[in-house]
Enzyme design. Structure first.
Site, PDB file in Angstrom:
ATOM      1  CG  ASP A 151      41.492  13.256  60.585  1.00 41.04           C
ATOM      2  OD1 ASP A 151      42.625  14.356  61.522  1.00 41.04           O
ATOM      3  OD2 ASP A 151      41.029  13.103  59.679  1.00 41.04           O
ATOM      4  N   GLY A 152      42.691  14.109  64.030  1.00 39.28           N
ATOM      5  CA  GLY A 152      42.988  13.388  65.560  1.00 39.28           C
ATOM      6  C   GLY A 152      44.436  13.028  64.909  1.00 39.28           C
TER       7      GLY A 152
END
Length: 153
Positions: A31-32
């Site tokens: 993810d980020g």
């Protein structure tokens, strides 16, 4: 020994018929924040489950040829720590139990010997139309030989 390392030996029951699948975390699975997105752990478990069936019973395509599928009816995951891009995960799975038209699998996911997550899924045996169908007796009995022993009451 760290708490995560100590816990791992407690999570795979003695005598379990296991398979361990290595998975190298791809960038697209993060993810980020650069960690594995939580939804991917269920995919890792599914991959290991398919390999477990192929190794200890018959391949999933063979089950499909019989008109049987194992639909997930329950899934649970307990996360202990994060995995990141390029980590090598070891996903271990085993059959907990098998009944007339259902079964349950359990999982541990490790990274460098540290416990990342534990999980469990339950499955209903269904036909091609999505209706519950009993697992044929001979198949159920064969699977049961690889399941954990039922606790004595």
């Amino acid at each position: 020994m760290s708490r995560a390392q100590a816990t791992v030996h407690e999570t795979v029951p003695e005598g379990a018929t296991t398979i361990t699948l290595e998975h190298r975390v791809g960038f697209y699975e993060t993810d980020g924040m650069g960690i594995v997105h939580h939804s991917n752990y269920l995919r890792f478990c599914e991959d290991a489950r398919v390999v477990w069936l192929e190794t200890h019973d018959k391949s999933y395509p063979e089950w499909m040829a019989m008109g049987l599928h194992f639909a997930v009816t329950h899934a649970e995951l307990d996360y202990r720590q994060s995995a990141r891009f390029d980590d090598r995960l070891e996903v271990t799975t085993w059959l907990e139990w098998v009944r007339g038209a259902s079964l349950a699998m359990a999982y541990t996911i490790l990274c460098r010997g540290e416990l990342v997550a534990t999980g469990r899924t339950e499955h209903a045996s269904i036909n091609d139309e999505g209706r519950v169908r009993r697992i044929p007796r001979e198949d159920r009995e064969r699977l049961a030989r690889s399941a954990l022993p039922m606790p004595q009451r």
